[in-house]
Design an enzyme around this catalytic site. Sequence first.
Site, PDB file in Angstrom:
ATOM      1  N   HIS A  67       0.972  -1.240  -0.120  1.00 49.97           N
ATOM      2  CA  HIS A  67      -0.171  -0.136  -0.015  1.00 49.97           C
ATOM      3  C   HIS A  67       0.912   1.247  -0.029  1.00 49.97           C
ATOM      4  CE1 HIS A  67      -3.619  -2.657   0.772  1.00 49.97           C
ATOM      5  NE2 HIS A  67      -3.029  -2.668   1.967  1.00 49.97           N
ATOM      6  N   HIS A  96       6.112   6.132   7.420  1.00 52.47           N
ATOM      7  CA  HIS A  96       5.443   6.071   6.129  1.00 52.47           C
ATOM      8  C   HIS A  96       5.168   7.090   5.207  1.00 52.47           C
ATOM      9  CE1 HIS A  96       1.817   5.590   8.360  1.00 52.47           C
ATOM     10  NE2 HIS A  96       1.300   6.163   7.119  1.00 52.47           N
ATOM     11  N   HIS A  98       2.586   8.847   1.805  1.00 50.32           N
ATOM     12  CA  HIS A  98       1.214   8.686   0.785  1.00 50.32           C
ATOM     13  C   HIS A  98       1.712   9.569  -0.340  1.00 50.32           C
ATOM     14  CE1 HIS A  98      -1.368   6.715   4.042  1.00 50.32           C
ATOM     15  NE2 HIS A  98      -0.638   7.320   4.894  1.00 50.32           N
ATOM     16  N   GLU A 108      -3.058  13.370   2.361  1.00 53.52           N
ATOM     17  CA  GLU A 108      -4.421  13.003   3.050  1.00 53.52           C
ATOM     18  C   GLU A 108      -4.962  14.127   3.351  1.00 53.52           C
ATOM     19  OE1 GLU A 108      -3.215   9.092   4.906  1.00 53.52           O
ATOM     20  OE2 GLU A 108      -4.241   8.601   3.279  1.00 53.52           O
ATOM     21  N   HIS A 121       4.029  10.206   7.631  1.00 55.04           N
ATOM     22  CA  HIS A 121       3.204   9.985   9.071  1.00 55.04           C
ATOM     23  C   HIS A 121       4.422   9.233   9.847  1.00 55.04           C
ATOM     24  CE1 HIS A 121      -0.941   9.890   6.935  1.00 55.04           C
ATOM     25  NE2 HIS A 121      -0.398  11.140   7.207  1.00 55.04           N
ATOM     26  N   THR A 209      -5.735   6.285   8.945  1.00 48.80           N
ATOM     27  CA  THR A 209      -6.431   6.715   7.316  1.00 48.80           C
ATOM     28  C   THR A 209      -6.568   5.366   6.616  1.00 48.80           C
ATOM     29  OG1 THR A 209      -4.343   7.089   6.436  1.00 48.80           O
ATOM     30  CG2 THR A 209      -5.380   8.713   7.573  1.00 48.80           C
TER      31      THR A 209
END
Length: 267
Positions: A67, A96, A98, A108, A121, A209
């Site tokens: 992911h 990590h 996004h 996010e 994050h 999230t």
Amino acid sequence: AAGGWDYGKNGPNRWAELFPKFCAGDKQSPIDLSTQTALQNSLIRKYVFHQSSIAAGVKFTLKNDGHKIELNWSPELSITMGQTAADQMYTAAQLHWHWGSSDQQGSEHTLDKKSYAAEGHLVFYNSKDYANISMAASRPNGLAVLGVFYEVSANDNPLFKDLEKALANDTLINMGGAAEVAARTDFNMFSTFLPSNQDEFFRYDGSLTTPVCYESVLWTVYRQAVPISARQLQMLRRLHYSDNSSMVNNFRPPLPLNPGNRPGTPR
Ligand code: 1SD
Ligand code: ZN
């Protein structure tokens, strides 16, 4: 896809229906943050950070979990924070990211409706009350996450600079792949990950999230974005999801503000 959710067919717009117990809740993350609220938030206390020194043998590992990519480190490296130097109740477990397919999306949280190219994050668990992150993840006051926005710039990001060699490793491209990162003895997580202005931030009660979206996260998102170069973003976009498609747009868009997740309530 792994766990029955993804960022495509079983993506964020289906999570409330697929994981109704929490993803359909009323203090879900991310949210749109507004600079108006940041001003009121100056009443909320900054965390005091602590990191042990990098001893010989401390290793960082980057891994592709299908992911996103996540950075882990050997347990002898202690990265903590709390309300005071004596009360270091949160222990960092991983970091990590996004990111988007283009520079106009990927974060996010949004800030005054603006999306950033990526969001990092740093995930902490409450190590005063819980034995490890999996025990804490579903519990009240279980987690605290520090969120940082990334903005495309001519300058490289110093943290990604440290990770570049590992990031370029082809084993990382597919799910399950992992690569080791050599630790600089002078590495400090807080000064390398956080923006220089740590005085302005948003804090609110929200959720993970990603499914199953436990409502256990005390969020702190910094107002100032940090730079990342186009070249470094490309290194993230070349990774693959479990179905071999390009790992991009692995973000959940903002959810409605409700009394439960409205920022600015000191706590
Ligand atoms: O997506 C992550 C997930 O991988 C896991 O780290 C979880 C904490 O246990 O947190 C979420 S997030 O809310 O930090 N995106
Ligand atoms: Zn995350």
